[in-house]
Design an enzyme around this catalytic site. Structure first.
Site, PDB file in Angstrom:
ATOM      1  N   ARG A 160       1.130  -1.200   0.297  1.00  5.84           N
ATOM      2  CA  ARG A 160       0.414  -0.364  -0.200  1.00  5.84           C
ATOM      3  C   ARG A 160       1.003   1.159   0.131  1.00  5.84           C
ATOM      4  NH1 ARG A 160      -3.508  -3.492  -0.955  1.00  5.84           N
ATOM      5  NH2 ARG A 160      -5.022  -3.258   0.439  1.00  5.84           N
ATOM      6  N   SER A 229     -11.321  -1.041   2.735  1.00  5.58           N
ATOM      7  CA  SER A 229     -10.420  -1.043   3.751  1.00  5.58           C
ATOM      8  C   SER A 229     -10.104   0.717   4.186  1.00  5.58           C
ATOM      9  CB  SER A 229      -9.099  -1.897   3.311  1.00  5.58           C
ATOM     10  OG  SER A 229      -9.353  -3.013   3.010  1.00  5.58           O
ATOM     11  N   GLU A 325      -5.813   4.154   5.720  1.00  5.02           N
ATOM     12  CA  GLU A 325      -5.049   3.604   4.094  1.00  5.02           C
ATOM     13  C   GLU A 325      -5.890   4.784   3.435  1.00  5.02           C
ATOM     14  OE1 GLU A 325      -5.452   0.102   2.136  1.00  5.02           O
ATOM     15  OE2 GLU A 325      -6.994   1.042   0.581  1.00  5.02           O
TER      16      GLU A 325
HETATM   17  N1  EPU Z   1     -11.133 -10.961   9.727  1.00  6.32           N
HETATM   18  C1  EPU Z   1     -11.840 -11.038  10.707  1.00  6.32           C
HETATM   19  N2  EPU Z   1     -12.631 -10.344  11.379  1.00  6.32           N
HETATM   20  C2  EPU Z   1     -12.965  -8.971   9.954  1.00  6.32           C
HETATM   21  C3  EPU Z   1     -12.440  -9.146   8.725  1.00  6.32           C
HETATM   22  C4  EPU Z   1     -11.704  -9.811   8.821  1.00  6.32           C
HETATM   23  O1  EPU Z   1     -11.470 -11.337  11.265  1.00  6.32           O
HETATM   24  O2  EPU Z   1     -13.838  -8.430  10.550  1.00  6.32           O
HETATM   25  C5  EPU Z   1      -9.926 -11.681   9.543  1.00  6.32           C
HETATM   26  C6  EPU Z   1     -10.017 -12.036   8.194  1.00  6.32           C
HETATM   27  O3  EPU Z   1     -10.532 -13.935   8.379  1.00  6.32           O
HETATM   28  C7  EPU Z   1      -9.179 -12.754   7.505  1.00  6.32           C
HETATM   29  C8  EPU Z   1      -8.300 -12.239   7.979  1.00  6.32           C
HETATM   30  O4  EPU Z   1      -8.622 -10.674   8.895  1.00  6.32           O
HETATM   31  O5  EPU Z   1      -8.177 -14.309   8.816  1.00  6.32           O
HETATM   32  C9  EPU Z   1      -7.854 -11.271   6.508  1.00  6.32           C
HETATM   33  O6  EPU Z   1      -8.696 -10.809   5.836  1.00  6.32           O
HETATM   34  P1  EPU Z   1      -9.349 -10.888   5.123  1.00  6.32           P
HETATM   35  O7  EPU Z   1      -8.935 -11.828   3.837  1.00  6.32           O
HETATM   36  O8  EPU Z   1     -10.656 -10.457   4.138  1.00  6.32           O
HETATM   37  O9  EPU Z   1      -8.431  -9.513   4.250  1.00  6.32           O
HETATM   38  P2  EPU Z   1      -7.445  -8.167   5.224  1.00  6.32           P
HETATM   39  O10 EPU Z   1      -6.105  -8.206   4.997  1.00  6.32           O
HETATM   40  O11 EPU Z   1      -9.045  -7.720   5.930  1.00  6.32           O
HETATM   41  C10 EPU Z   1      -6.510  -6.902   2.973  1.00  6.32           C
HETATM   42  C11 EPU Z   1      -6.922  -5.872   2.083  1.00  6.32           C
HETATM   43  C12 EPU Z   1      -8.128  -5.798   1.182  1.00  6.32           C
HETATM   44  C13 EPU Z   1      -8.252  -7.231  -0.105  1.00  6.32           C
HETATM   45  C14 EPU Z   1      -7.996  -8.727   1.211  1.00  6.32           C
HETATM   46  C15 EPU Z   1      -7.901  -9.554  -0.111  1.00  6.32           C
HETATM   47  C16 EPU Z   1      -5.597  -4.274   2.958  1.00  6.32           C
HETATM   48  C17 EPU Z   1      -5.812  -2.788   3.828  1.00  6.32           C
HETATM   49  N3  EPU Z   1      -7.510  -4.970   3.134  1.00  6.32           N
HETATM   50  O12 EPU Z   1      -7.618  -7.219   3.349  1.00  6.32           O
HETATM   51  O13 EPU Z   1      -8.144  -4.679   0.161  1.00  6.32           O
HETATM   52  O14 EPU Z   1      -9.097  -7.241  -1.280  1.00  6.32           O
HETATM   53  O15 EPU Z   1      -6.617  -8.618   1.563  1.00  6.32           O
HETATM   54  O16 EPU Z   1      -6.022  -9.514  -0.227  1.00  6.32           O
HETATM   55  O17 EPU Z   1      -4.318  -4.625   2.933  1.00  6.32           O
HETATM   56  C18 EPU Z   1      -9.152  -2.504   0.048  1.00  6.32           C
HETATM   57  O18 EPU Z   1      -7.675  -2.696   0.296  1.00  6.32           O
HETATM   58  O19 EPU Z   1     -10.106  -1.091   0.573  1.00  6.32           O
HETATM   59  C19 EPU Z   1      -9.320  -3.856   0.114  1.00  6.32           C
HETATM   60  C20 EPU Z   1     -10.431  -4.573   0.166  1.00  6.32           C
END
Ligand code: EPU
Length: 347
Positions: A160, A229, A325
Site C-alpha cells: 500500500r 479498507s 489507508e
Molecule cells: N478478519 C476478521 N474479521 C473481520 C475482517 C477480517 O476476523 O471483520 C480476518 C479474516 O478472517 C482473515 C483476516 O482477518 O483471517 C484477513 O481478512 P481478509 O482476507 O478479508 O483481508 P484483509 O486483510 O482484511 C486485505 C486488503 C483488502 C483485500 C483483501 C484480500 C488491506 C488493508 N486490505 O484485507 O483490500 O481485498 O486483503 O486480499 O490490505 C482495500 O484495500 O480496500 C481492500 C478491500
C-alpha cells in the site's frame, strides 16, 4: 481546459461526503497540465474516482481531476504491453484485458477507482498487486512543469505504498501507466478463498470467484458509501508479534521477509468488539470490520471521529496502532490523520 467552480464533490467520493471545492480542473493534455502550474497557487488535491479519499471538512481544496483516456495494446512475442490513460476505470480495464485473452489482472477485479490511482497505493488483493504487472508510470511533475516516466523499480512499490505517497506526494499527476502481461499465464490461487479452485481454472473463472468473494464481504459503495479498507494492515516486529500471540493465540498473521509480521486489522477491530458498531450515521461494517461505512452522514468529521475511536480501542486492547489507508483531505489540502482534531462529543 474544462473547469467548474463551487462544485459539490458528493458524487465524486465513495464516502458520499458533501464537500465543496472552489475549483475543479479536468486536464486532458500537456498544455492543460502546464497551465495548471500557473493558475494553481493554493493547496490542491489530485482526485481519481474518490474511492480512497475522505473529505473531512465542508470545504475541499482546489481539485485536479485528470482526464486522460484510452487503452492501447502491443503484442510482443511472449508478452502483451498495455498502456492505459489515468482516467480509465480500473475494473473496466480488468474486463477489457480478460475479454482479449490478456490474463493477469483477474485477482484485482472489482477494486473501485481509476487506473491512475492504482500505482499510488499499489492496489492489491487476493495475493496479487499492481506492482506485479507495472512496467512504467508516466506523470506530470507540478514542480518542474514537465512529463517524466518511472520504471516499476523507481516507483518504490511496497505494501500500500509507492513514491507517489512519499517524495512525489501530491506533486505528480499520473497521466498513464504501462502494464506488461506474460502470454504464459498461471492462476494465482494463493489466497485462502481461491485455494479450492483447480489449477485448470480459467482467468475468467478466477475473476468470477474474486467478484463473488468481494460482493459477499465488502459493501458496494453505490449502496452503502465506503472506501474499502479504511486502515492498513499493521506490520509489527516478530518480537512484538510473539507478545501479542501469547495473549491471543488465534491471531491471523502473515510473516514478511524481514523479521516482521503483518496482522489483520479487520480481526483486531472485530476482537475489540467493534464489528457492526454504529454512531452518528456512520459505522464499522458488519461483515468486514476493516471497512468503515457511511449510512447517513454528510460530514467527513463523523468518519474521522469513528476512525479515531476504532484506533484508540485497538490500541488499548492490543497495543498496536492502526494507520489509515484512506487519505484525509481538508480545505488546506491533505493532512495527516494524527493531526486531525476530533470533538469529544462525536465519540
Ligand atoms: N478478519 C476478521 N474479521 C473481520 C475482517 C477480517 O476476523 O471483520 C480476518 C479474516 O478472517 C482473515 C483476516 O482477518 O483471517 C484477513 O481478512 P481478509 O482476507 O478479508 O483481508 P484483509 O486483510 O482484511 C486485505 C486488503 C483488502 C483485500 C483483501 C484480500 C488491506 C488493508 N486490505 O484485507 O483490500 O481485498 O486483503 O486480499 O490490505 C482495500 O484495500 O480496500 C481492500 C478491500
Amino acid at each position: 481546459m474544462l473547469s467548474k467552480q463551487q462544485l459539490s464533490l458528493q458524487t465524486r467520493n465513495s464516502f458520499n461526503i458533501n464537500a465543496i471545492c472552489p475549483t475543479i480542473y479536468f486536464p486532458s493534455s500537456l498544455t492543460d497540465l502546464q497551465l495548471l502550474t500557473r493558475v494553481i497557487t493554493t493547496p490542491f488535491y489530485i482526485l481519481g474516482e474518490g474511492s480512497n479519499t475522505l473529505f473531512v471538512e465542508q470545504q475541499a481544496p482546489i481539485i485536479v481531476k485528470p482526464n486522460f483516456l484510452g487503452i492501447s495494446v502491443v503484442e510482443l512475442a511472449e508478452h502483451y504491453q498495455v498502456t492505459v490513460g489515468a482516467a480509465e476505470n480500473w475494473h473496466a480495464l480488468v474486463s477489457y484485458c480478460l475479454e482479449r485473452g490478456i490474463n493477469g489482472l483477474e485477482n484485482l477485479a472489482l477494486i473501485p477507482g481509476s487506473v491512475g490511482a492504482a500505482p499510488i497505493q499499489n492496489i492489491g488483493a487476493y495475493g496479487v498487486e499492481f506492482a506485479d504487472f507495472c512496467q512504467q508510470v508516466e506523470y506530470f511533475d507540478m514542480a518542474s512543469a514537465s512529463l517524466h516516466c518511472l520504471t516499476a523499480e523507481q516507483c518504490q512499490f511496497a505494501y500500500r505504498n509507492s513514491i507517489f505517497k512519499t517524495s512525489l506526494r501530491n506533486q505528480a499527476i499520473i497521466t498513464q501507466v504501462t502494464l506488461v502481461f506474460a502470454k504464459k499465464w498461471r492462476a494465482n490461487l494463493s489466497y485462502n478463498g481461491l485455494g479450492h479452485l483447480p489449477q485448470t481454472v480459467t482467468a475468467k473463472e478466477v475473476m468470477q470467484q474474486v467478484i463473488h468473494i468481494r460482493q459477499k464481504k465488502l459493501p458496494d459503495p453505490a449502496v452503502i458509501p465506503n472506501a474499502g479498507s479504511f486502515f492498513k494492515n499493521p506490520i509489527v516486529s516478530s518480537t512484538e508479534f510473539s507478545r501479542i500471540q501469547q495473549l491471543h493465540p488465534t491471531i491471523p498473521n502473515y510473516p514478511q521477509d524481514d523479521q516482521q509480521v503483518k496482522l489483520a486489522a479487520g480481526w483486531l477491530i472485530e476482537q475489540a468488539g467493534l464489528k457492526g458498531y454504529r454512531k452518528k450515521g456512520v459505522g464499522v461494517h458488519e461483515h468486514q470490520a476493516l471497512v468503515l461505512v457511511n449510512y447517513a452522514s454528510e460530514n467527513g468529521a463523523d468518519i474521522v471521529a469513528l476512525a479515531k475511536y476504532v484506533q484508540q480501542q485497538v490500541l488499548t486492547k492490543f497495543d498496536v496502532l492502526l494507520y489509515p489507508e484512506v487519505r484525509m483531505i481538508t480545505a488546506q489540502g491533505e493532512q495527516n490523520f494524527v493531526d486531525l482534531a476530533v470533538n469529544d462529543e462525536s465519540k
